[in-house]
Design a protein around this motif. Structure first.
Motif, PDB file in Angstrom:
ATOM      1  N   ALA A  37       0.836  -1.209   0.000  1.00 52.27           N
ATOM      2  CA  ALA A  37       0.000   0.000   0.000  1.00 52.27           C
ATOM      3  C   ALA A  37       0.865   1.251   0.000  1.00 52.27           C
ATOM      4  O   ALA A  37       0.679   2.165   0.798  1.00 52.27           O
ATOM      5  CB  ALA A  37      -0.958  -0.013   1.193  1.00 52.27           C
ATOM      6  N   ALA A  52       8.737   3.420   1.118  1.00 54.34           N
ATOM      7  CA  ALA A  52       9.352   4.609   0.523  1.00 54.34           C
ATOM      8  C   ALA A  52       8.325   5.722   0.288  1.00 54.34           C
ATOM      9  O   ALA A  52       8.645   6.910   0.408  1.00 54.34           O
ATOM     10  CB  ALA A  52      10.023   4.230  -0.798  1.00 54.34           C
ATOM     11  N   ALA A  78       3.024  -4.973  -5.472  1.00 57.76           N
ATOM     12  CA  ALA A  78       3.455  -3.556  -5.466  1.00 57.76           C
ATOM     13  C   ALA A  78       4.398  -3.415  -4.279  1.00 57.76           C
ATOM     14  O   ALA A  78       4.241  -2.534  -3.435  1.00 57.76           O
ATOM     15  CB  ALA A  78       2.234  -2.645  -5.353  1.00 57.76           C
TER      16      ALA A  78
HETATM   17  C1  LIG Z   1      14.428   8.774   1.442  1.00 57.19           C
HETATM   18  C2  LIG Z   1      13.732   8.653   0.099  1.00 57.19           C
HETATM   19  C3  LIG Z   1      13.564   9.795  -0.678  1.00 57.19           C
HETATM   20  C4  LIG Z   1      12.923   9.707  -1.935  1.00 57.19           C
HETATM   21  N1  LIG Z   1      12.644  10.868  -2.600  1.00 57.19           N
HETATM   22  C5  LIG Z   1      11.916  10.814  -3.747  1.00 57.19           C
HETATM   23  C6  LIG Z   1      11.497  12.007  -4.380  1.00 57.19           C
HETATM   24  O1  LIG Z   1      11.677  13.114  -3.858  1.00 57.19           O
HETATM   25  N2  LIG Z   1      10.867  11.906  -5.593  1.00 57.19           N
HETATM   26  C7  LIG Z   1      10.607  10.683  -6.150  1.00 57.19           C
HETATM   27  O2  LIG Z   1      10.079  10.634  -7.278  1.00 57.19           O
HETATM   28  N3  LIG Z   1      10.915   9.530  -5.522  1.00 57.19           N
HETATM   29  C8  LIG Z   1      11.546   9.567  -4.329  1.00 57.19           C
HETATM   30  N4  LIG Z   1      11.838   8.410  -3.669  1.00 57.19           N
HETATM   31  C9  LIG Z   1      11.395   7.129  -4.258  1.00 57.19           C
HETATM   32  C10 LIG Z   1       9.887   6.911  -4.078  1.00 57.19           C
HETATM   33  O3  LIG Z   1       9.549   7.132  -2.735  1.00 57.19           O
HETATM   34  C11 LIG Z   1       9.542   5.488  -4.519  1.00 57.19           C
HETATM   35  O4  LIG Z   1       9.909   5.320  -5.879  1.00 57.19           O
HETATM   36  C12 LIG Z   1       8.052   5.184  -4.404  1.00 57.19           C
HETATM   37  O5  LIG Z   1       7.548   5.581  -3.156  1.00 57.19           O
HETATM   38  C13 LIG Z   1       7.809   3.702  -4.600  1.00 57.19           C
HETATM   39  O6  LIG Z   1       6.476   3.428  -4.279  1.00 57.19           O
HETATM   40  P1  LIG Z   1       5.986   1.940  -4.079  1.00 57.19           P
HETATM   41  O7  LIG Z   1       4.565   1.993  -3.687  1.00 57.19           O
HETATM   42  O8  LIG Z   1       6.341   1.129  -5.269  1.00 57.19           O
HETATM   43  O9  LIG Z   1       6.906   1.372  -2.903  1.00 57.19           O
HETATM   44  P2  LIG Z   1       6.749   1.527  -1.327  1.00 57.19           P
HETATM   45  O10 LIG Z   1       6.214   2.839  -0.959  1.00 57.19           O
HETATM   46  O11 LIG Z   1       8.033   1.097  -0.721  1.00 57.19           O
HETATM   47  O12 LIG Z   1       5.607   0.490  -0.984  1.00 57.19           O
HETATM   48  C14 LIG Z   1       5.805  -0.896  -0.951  1.00 57.19           C
HETATM   49  C15 LIG Z   1       4.861  -1.423   0.122  1.00 57.19           C
HETATM   50  O13 LIG Z   1       4.826  -2.834   0.019  1.00 57.19           O
HETATM   51  C16 LIG Z   1       4.715  -3.367   1.320  1.00 57.19           C
HETATM   52  N5  LIG Z   1       5.196  -4.746   1.249  1.00 57.19           N
HETATM   53  C17 LIG Z   1       6.398  -5.177   0.787  1.00 57.19           C
HETATM   54  N6  LIG Z   1       6.478  -6.520   0.854  1.00 57.19           N
HETATM   55  C18 LIG Z   1       5.291  -6.941   1.334  1.00 57.19           C
HETATM   56  C19 LIG Z   1       4.771  -8.224   1.639  1.00 57.19           C
HETATM   57  N7  LIG Z   1       5.475  -9.338   1.433  1.00 57.19           N
HETATM   58  N8  LIG Z   1       3.506  -8.299   2.145  1.00 57.19           N
HETATM   59  C20 LIG Z   1       2.763  -7.172   2.316  1.00 57.19           C
HETATM   60  N9  LIG Z   1       3.226  -5.931   2.061  1.00 57.19           N
HETATM   61  C21 LIG Z   1       4.468  -5.829   1.583  1.00 57.19           C
HETATM   62  C22 LIG Z   1       5.595  -2.451   2.156  1.00 57.19           C
HETATM   63  O14 LIG Z   1       5.254  -2.511   3.529  1.00 57.19           O
HETATM   64  C23 LIG Z   1       5.332  -1.099   1.539  1.00 57.19           C
HETATM   65  O15 LIG Z   1       4.305  -0.378   2.195  1.00 57.19           O
HETATM   66  C24 LIG Z   1      12.473   8.442  -2.422  1.00 57.19           C
HETATM   67  C25 LIG Z   1      12.634   7.303  -1.632  1.00 57.19           C
HETATM   68  C26 LIG Z   1      13.242   7.396  -0.376  1.00 57.19           C
HETATM   69  C27 LIG Z   1      13.384   6.153   0.468  1.00 57.19           C
END
Ligand SMILES: Cc1cc2nc3c(=O)[nH]c(=O)nc-3n(C[C@H](O)[C@H](O)[C@H](O)COP(=O)(O)OP(=O)(O)OC[C@H]3O[C@@H](n4cnc5c(N)ncnc54)[C@H](O)[C@@H]3O)c2cc1C
Length: 471
Positions: free
Chosen positions: A45, A80, A269
């Motif tokens: 999420a 993230a 995701a």
């Molecule tokens: C410090 C930092 C600064 C950043 N700054 C920027 C920025 O300024 N601009 C930008 O474009 N990007 C930035 N990024 C990158 C950006 O945050 C990510 O690319 C984006 O949030 C990815 O989203 P996501 O939903 O794919 O991953 P995430 O937000 O990591 O979500 C993945 C989710 O999956 C859940 N999960 C994983 N495995 C399982 C499992 N087995 N069972 C159930 N749940 C699970 C996790 O708990 C998590 O909530 C930054 C990242 C960081 C860490």
């Protein structure tokens, strides 16, 4: 040993700190019984999972009349997405040449046409988020403006005009030749210093940018998905998926003590944590997505940079961090990983293949603490409660070929993945999940989305040859 639950307490970001009230979705579905099955199960999420859920649950979308279940190992936006720098900004044209540099030279190995398509996709993402925030009336501190990309070395300053001309020439040879290019180059040092308020500036580029409160952003999209009248959508926090197995035409997800749920279509995701779901993978998928430790901090500016004197652009500074403004709480700064390495603040092994976000490092704290004072002209003294007041970490996902992995997982019918945005996901994900939802509806790749995002056995094998890239 299972990866979840994590044996540590994650740091808390500014965004997580400032979205705790009754309209947040902390602990949502924490104690609710898991359904036995669903048409679509989305694991994760973050912004990927919730924006996909949002698109799937619109009237007429693939989820119409169907059940959509979202699971997260922790809370909404706990990865993230709730810990980033809040910057929603397409890449600079300075970066395009890295996309078309060969893989063996550390680039993305794309053709020029592919690189340019990816660039416009990111620009469209910003425009799309702006429209969506307005259309849905989201209260997520969305800001639309421009970014200063500031160069302080004579080499980079001299390169920027050349890079811009190359960029225009590259675009003129593609199908995007007619599109407006929203960039300007300022290579007069006096003007660059005045605009950026940085005495070291020799040149700067001005281009499109945006920002939002990312934790409120993901919460708002999740709330809209849950409120859908055309789909039956539910969210279960603190429900880690430990493993998955084939079940009839779908997949059974083992959620440990929360029991098992079967999904006809399962979408991972899970970004940086994806590899834990593929312990025995030999296709290259597990190794393609590299968990990477990153940090960000909040700086409260002194009166010299507040009110009418506040910064009014986002920034990316050569050998400096990127920076955004929040409406009321000051600046958020995020150090680039390669900059920390160049400055000797972090080694590669402190950053890559790391998934513990319970710590921050002293070197980054010291750098963020002095950065604004050192770089912004007339910043001046900071009173108690000003300057760096908060600092946190998060785990992002690098991909070996610098491109996200999106779509069906090869040899796993009904299993899908979207992950690996190289620390840049806010700049593409919401636009991407719109296309992803169309793919789920039609069974066909949405041609608007860059085709090189697709996960093919050839792509995985090609990148696997460069598996040492981040070691
Ligand atoms: C410090 C930092 C600064 C950043 N700054 C920027 C920025 O300024 N601009 C930008 O474009 N990007 C930035 N990024 C990158 C950006 O945050 C990510 O690319 C984006 O949030 C990815 O989203 P996501 O939903 O794919 O991953 P995430 O937000 O990591 O979500 C993945 C989710 O999956 C859940 N999960 C994983 N495995 C399982 C499992 N087995 N069972 C159930 N749940 C699970 C996790 O708990 C998590 O909530 C930054 C990242 C960081 C860490």
């Amino acid at each position: 040993m299972p990866f979840w639950p994590q044996p540590y307490e994650s740091t808390t970001s500014h965004w997580q700190q400032t979205n705790r009230g009754p309209t947040s979705l902390w602990n949502h579905g924490h104690d609710a019984p898991l359904p036995k099955e669903a048409d679509y199960v989305i694991v994760g999420a973050g912004v990927t999972g919730v924006s996909l859920a949002y698109h799937l649950t619109r009237p007429g979308a693939a989820g119409e009349g169907k059940s959509v279940v979202i699971l997260d190992a922790k809370d909404v936006g706990s990865g993230a997405s709730g810990r980033n720098g809040g910057h929603v900004s397409p890449r600079s044209f300075m970066y395009l040449s890295e996309l078309w540099a060969p893989l063996e030279h550390g680039g993305g190995g794309l053709s020029m046409e592919q690189a340019v398509q990816a660039w416009f996709f990111e620009l469209d993402n910003l425009n799309y988020i702006e429209r969506l925030v307005k259309a849905e009336g989201l209260d997520v501190d969305f800001w639309r403006g421009e970014r200063y990309e500031v160069f302080t070395s004579p080499e980079k300053a001299a390169h920027t005009r050349r890079a811009y001309e190359e960029f225009k020439a590259a675009i003129a040879k593609t199908q995007y030749a007619d599109r407006h290019l929203p960039w300007t180059v300022v290579d007069d040092p006096a003007k660059a210093k005045e605009l950026s308020r940085n005495d070291r500036a020799l040149a700067l580029n001005i281009g499109p940018a945006g920002s939002w409160h990312p934790h409120r952003g993901v919460t708002a999209l999740l709330r809209l998905a849950l409120a859908s009248k055309s789909s039956e959508c539910s969210f279960f926090s603190w429900c880690p998926v430990q493993s998955f197995t084939r079940d009839g035409e779908g997949w059974a997800l083992d959620c440990g003590p929360r029991s098992v749920i079967c999904g006809r279509e399962v979408i991972l995701a899970t970004n940086a944590y994806t590899r834990h779901l593929f312990p025995d993978d030999t296709s290259g998928l597990k190794d393609h997505i590299v968990p990477t430790f990153a940090q960000a901090g909040r700086v409260v500016p002194p009166a010299s940079y507040a009110g009418a004197c506040a910064l009014d652009h986002t920034y990316a500074v050569e050998l400096g961090p990127y920076l955004i403004q929040t409406p009321h709480s000051g600046l958020v700064l995020g150090p680039y990983i390669d900059v920390l390495e160049k400055r000797g603040i972090h080694t590669r092994d402190q950053v890559f293949y790391q998934d513990d976000d319970s710590k921050v490092t002293e070197g980054v704290r010291q750098w963020l603490q002095s950065y604004c004072k050192d770089d912004f002209t007339g910043w001046g003294d900071e009173a108690q409660g000003e300057g760096l007041v908060h600092h946190w970490s998060g785990i992002l996902a690098m991909s070996l070929d610098a491109q996200p992995l999106v779509g069906p997982v090869p040899d796993h019918p009904g299993l899908w993945l979207a992950a690996g945005y190289n620390g840049h996901g806010m700049a593409m994900i919401v636009n991407m999940t719109r296309s992803f939802a169309r793919h789920l509806q039609t069974g066909q790749w949405d041609s608007y989305m860059p085709a090189h995002y697709a996960i093919t056995p050839e792509r995985l094998a090609r990148a696997q040859k460069h598996a040492d890239k981040l070691k």
